[in-house]
Design a protein around this motif. Structure first.
Motif, short mmCIF file in Angstrom:
data_model
loop_
_atom_site.label_atom_id
_atom_site.label_comp_id
_atom_site.label_asym_id
_atom_site.label_seq_id
_atom_site.Cartn_x
_atom_site.Cartn_y
_atom_site.Cartn_z
N ALA A 166 0.83 -1.21 0.00
CA ALA A 166 0.00 0.00 0.00
C ALA A 166 0.86 1.26 0.00
CB ALA A 166 -0.93 -0.01 1.21
N PHE A 167 1.87 1.28 0.86
CA PHE A 167 2.69 2.50 0.97
C PHE A 167 3.51 2.74 -0.29
CE2 PHE A 167 6.41 4.97 2.13
CZ PHE A 167 5.83 6.04 2.81
N THR A 168 4.11 1.69 -0.83
CA THR A 168 4.99 1.89 -1.99
C THR A 168 4.22 2.11 -3.29
OG1 THR A 168 5.15 -0.51 -2.35
CG2 THR A 168 6.83 0.53 -0.95
N GLN A 169 3.11 1.40 -3.47
CA GLN A 169 2.39 1.46 -4.75
C GLN A 169 1.31 2.54 -4.78
OE1 GLN A 169 3.74 -0.69 -7.11
NE2 GLN A 169 5.11 -1.07 -5.37
N THR A 170 0.68 2.81 -3.62
CA THR A 170 -0.41 3.79 -3.57
C THR A 170 0.07 5.12 -3.00
OG1 THR A 170 -2.07 2.07 -3.33
CG2 THR A 170 -2.70 4.26 -2.63
N GLY A 171 0.93 5.05 -1.99
CA GLY A 171 1.46 6.26 -1.40
C GLY A 171 0.72 6.65 -0.14
N PRO A 172 1.30 7.52 0.66
CA PRO A 172 0.65 7.99 1.88
C PRO A 172 -0.47 8.97 1.56
CG PRO A 172 2.70 9.17 1.55
CD PRO A 172 2.63 8.15 0.45
N PRO A 174 -2.26 12.34 1.01
CA PRO A 174 -3.60 12.23 0.42
C PRO A 174 -3.67 11.41 -0.87
CG PRO A 174 -2.64 14.30 -0.25
CD PRO A 174 -1.62 13.62 0.61
N PHE A 175 -2.61 10.67 -1.22
CA PHE A 175 -2.68 9.82 -2.41
C PHE A 175 -3.63 8.65 -2.14
CE2 PHE A 175 1.54 11.80 -2.41
CZ PHE A 175 1.48 12.46 -3.63
N ILE A 176 -4.47 8.32 -3.13
CA ILE A 176 -5.51 7.30 -2.89
C ILE A 176 -5.49 6.18 -3.92
CG2 ILE A 176 -7.06 8.86 -1.66
CD1 ILE A 176 -8.69 9.09 -4.25
N GLY A 177 -4.48 6.11 -4.75
CA GLY A 177 -4.42 5.00 -5.69
C GLY A 177 -5.04 5.31 -7.03
N GLN A 178 -5.19 4.29 -7.83
CA GLN A 178 -5.62 4.45 -9.21
C GLN A 178 -6.85 3.60 -9.51
OE1 GLN A 178 -2.07 2.85 -10.73
NE2 GLN A 178 -0.80 4.44 -9.81
N GLY A 179 -7.66 4.09 -10.43
CA GLY A 179 -8.79 3.30 -10.87
C GLY A 179 -8.37 2.16 -11.77
N ASP A 180 -7.34 2.38 -12.54
CA ASP A 180 -6.79 1.36 -13.45
C ASP A 180 -5.30 1.26 -13.15
OD1 ASP A 180 -6.43 -0.46 -15.42
OD2 ASP A 180 -7.04 0.83 -17.08
N PRO A 181 -4.90 0.47 -12.13
CA PRO A 181 -3.54 0.55 -11.59
C PRO A 181 -2.47 -0.01 -12.52
CG PRO A 181 -4.75 -1.24 -10.56
CD PRO A 181 -5.74 -0.50 -11.41
N TYR A 182 -1.26 0.53 -12.33
CA TYR A 182 -0.10 0.03 -13.05
C TYR A 182 0.39 -1.27 -12.41
CZ TYR A 182 0.09 4.71 -15.10
OH TYR A 182 -0.21 5.85 -15.77
N ARG A 183 1.25 -1.99 -13.14
CA ARG A 183 1.82 -3.23 -12.60
C ARG A 183 2.68 -2.91 -11.39
NH1 ARG A 183 2.32 -8.25 -14.14
NH2 ARG A 183 1.23 -7.78 -16.08
N MET A 184 2.63 -3.80 -10.40
CA MET A 184 3.39 -3.60 -9.18
C MET A 184 4.88 -3.58 -9.48
SD MET A 184 3.16 -5.80 -5.66
CE MET A 184 4.15 -5.38 -4.23
N PHE A 186 8.90 -2.01 -7.73
CA PHE A 186 9.65 -1.28 -6.72
C PHE A 186 10.70 -0.37 -7.36
CE2 PHE A 186 8.02 -4.94 -4.32
CZ PHE A 186 7.41 -4.27 -3.27
N ASP A 187 10.58 -0.19 -8.66
CA ASP A 187 11.42 0.76 -9.38
C ASP A 187 10.78 2.13 -9.22
OD1 ASP A 187 12.75 2.38 -11.17
OD2 ASP A 187 12.83 0.88 -12.77
N LYS A 188 11.48 3.07 -8.58
CA LYS A 188 10.89 4.38 -8.27
C LYS A 188 10.45 5.13 -9.53
CE LYS A 188 15.39 6.74 -8.01
NZ LYS A 188 15.18 7.53 -9.22
N ASP A 189 11.03 4.82 -10.66
CA ASP A 189 10.65 5.48 -11.90
C ASP A 189 9.35 4.93 -12.49
OD1 ASP A 189 12.93 7.10 -11.83
OD2 ASP A 189 14.14 5.58 -12.86
N LYS A 190 8.89 3.80 -11.97
CA LYS A 190 7.67 3.18 -12.49
C LYS A 190 6.50 3.24 -11.50
CE LYS A 190 10.27 -0.05 -15.39
NZ LYS A 190 10.58 -1.47 -15.67
N ILE A 191 6.75 3.77 -10.33
CA ILE A 191 5.70 3.88 -9.32
C ILE A 191 4.97 5.21 -9.51
CG2 ILE A 191 5.20 4.08 -6.86
CD1 ILE A 191 7.59 2.25 -6.34
N VAL A 192 3.65 5.17 -9.52
CA VAL A 192 2.84 6.37 -9.70
C VAL A 192 1.91 6.54 -8.50
CG1 VAL A 192 1.12 7.51 -11.14
CG2 VAL A 192 2.90 6.13 -12.21
N TRP A 193 2.05 7.66 -7.81
CA TRP A 193 1.12 8.02 -6.73
C TRP A 193 0.13 9.05 -7.29
CZ3 TRP A 193 4.88 8.96 -1.98
CH2 TRP A 193 5.47 7.74 -1.64
#
Length: 482
Positions: A166-172, A174-184, A186-193
């Motif tokens: 949750a913390f790495t992929q969605t973020g703290p 006020p970030f709430i995630g995505q309706g159509d999420p990206y693939r999990m 741990f590459d910081k350049d591929k994580i979207v909050w």
């Protein structure tokens, strides 16, 4: 016979272990860390509800079967069931095999959520029934077993994996995630909050995407922006008031040349068959809108046979009737609230559309050559559309839909529709026009103006003349133009 507290404890422990290890553990560890599947916003709601149910079960293990824990268990399960229903409602009616995210045993995860919480509620109900008249008291001498400890350890491990995801992929917040999420990842350049899915105050509604105002045919908005520049004008030949027996605001009209007979519908569910001279009512019925398919706010009628008509509501439910001199009103008492002899019901159902799904309609046409019904959308403040839908006269299913072309400015408010050969004639309420549409390419070709019609609500053709229905309660009229 009442179960012992130790037995209850072990059963609850096993249930909590199964819930946290299977749906939550598999979703997080196997699908997430193993296959790279990230939860969407709604998935996180469902997963959170399962974690809460498991935590409440652990409290029952530790402190006993108390009413406050049972209440919390039911509350969390109902919330989880709602979350699963909310998620499934977006996708469950798609074409066979379609869905969102991975499927397990052919069923997508958001549908399994509803199954899980139904099982939890059934389990809680059965547990209460087996308790008899009193709940089991917690025994002070009871010590936690290996099963209890295993349940807690598995719970903590699964929660730990979820916290990291949750913390790495969605973020703290006020970030709430995505309706159509990206693939999990741990590459910081591929994580979207993301914060894109926070609801806006102006868009909040209990009906969500269906928060679209229904048309009021007695008070429809008008526009000074015509759909097309008028290239011709019609001349009024005469105007005929409809019989005073007609109750309510007339919203649709059709003419059967072979029977020399009119059909008129009103917004309050009355259907009338009128003589060709418009002087007498041959038969009438008040449709029971609460019986079976909900029927209300009638808006269109068309003869699809010499004596049979199809009638639509603004929300695309329909009823098919026939004028039959031998039909007795008493034989259809469950279909009609009031009326006379002479009308029988043939079918009642709903039209389903795709592009026009979020639009109401105010018109209906019948293409005798192609054996299709046509409807045209009304404009809306949200999800605005100008779509013609063609529906089969054989099985009443959608044949095709298309966007109508060659409009300028605001979309016209089409309240009447009649088809002759390869042309469709659209009654533009907001522009006091009849728009001519080519049936082959769905483009508007020209516009014909008329005037001095109060609240134009219907259109038909009679012996080469355009007949426009003026819907005014207590003074409904037909005006003949050439």
């Amino acid at each position: 016979m009442k179960m012992k507290e130790t037995t209850v404890n072990q059963i609850v422990s096993l249930a909590a272990l199964a819930l946290i290890a299977l749906p939550v553990g598999i979703a997080c560890i196997v699908l997430g860390y193993g296959l790279g599947d990230n939860p969407c916003i709604l998935c996180w709601q469902e997963r959170t509800a399962m974690v809460l149910v498991s935590l409440i079960a652990i409290f029952i293990m530790r402190y006993g079967l108390k009413p406050k824990y049972l209440g919390a268990l039911v509350f969390a399960s109902v919330y989880g069931l709602w979350a699963g229903y909310r998620h499934s409602s977006n996708h469950i009616l798609r074409d066979i095999g379609q869905g969102f995210g991975p499927a397990i045993l052919g069923v997508h995860t958001y549908v399994w959520v509803m199954v899980v919480f139904i099982v939890v509620l059934l389990f809680a109900s059965l547990l209460l029934v087996l308790q008899g008249d009193r709940l089991s008291e917690k025994e002070d001498k009871h010590r936690w077993t290996g099963l209890n400890k295993t349940t807690v350890m598995v719970f903590l491990v699964v929660i730990g994996f979820n916290i990291v995801q949750a913390f790495t992929q969605t973020g703290p917040f006020p970030f709430i995630g995505q309706g159509d999420p990206y693939r999990m990842s741990f590459d910081k350049d591929k994580i979207v909050w993301s914060m894109d899915h926070w609801p806006k105050l102006s868009s909040l509604s209990a009906r969500g995407s269906y928060a679209i105002e229904r048309p009021d045919f007695a008070d429809m908005p008008s526009s000074n922006t015509p759909a097309l520049v008028n290239k011709a004008s019609l001349t009024a030949l005469n105007s005929v008031s409809l019989p005073s027996e007609i109750k309510g605001l007339a919203t649709g009209v059709s003419y059967s040349p072979n029977r020399d007979m009119y059909a008129v519908v009103t917004s309050n569910n009355w259907v009338y068959f009128l003589s060709g001279d418009l002087k007498s009512v041959l038969a009438s019925v008040l449709i029971d809108g609460a019986f079976s398919v909900e029927i209300s706010n009638l808006t269109g009628v068309v003869f699809d046979g010499d004596s049979s008509v199809l009638i639509t509501t603004d929300h695309k439910s329909f009823v098919r009737l026939a004028y039959d001199e031998t039909a007795k009103f008493e034989d259809s008492y469950w279909l009609f609230m009031d009326g006379t002899d002479g009308v029988k019901e043939l079918k009642r159902s709903r039209f389903s559309t795709v592009r026009a799904k979020y639009n109401y309609i105010a018109s209906l046409g019948w293409d005798v050559q192609r054996q299709e019904y046509l409807t045209i959308t009304l404009p809306a403040k949200v999800r605005n559309n100008f779509i013609v839908s063609r529906l089969s006269g054989e099985d009443f299913q959608l044949n095709s839909e298309a966007k109508i072309g060659n409009t300028s400015g605001e979309y016209p408010m089409i309240t009447g529709l009649v088809i002759a050969e390869d042309k469709a004639y659209l009654l533009n309420h907001s522009g006091q026009q009849i728009l001519v549409m080519d049936m082959e390419n769905n483009n508007l070709e020209t516009a014909i103006s008329f005037s001095e019609i109060e609240n134009p609500q219907g259109l038909t053709l009679v012996n080469g003349q355009y007949v426009v229905l003026s819907g005014v309660e207590g003074n409904n009229k037909l005006t003949f133009f050439k």
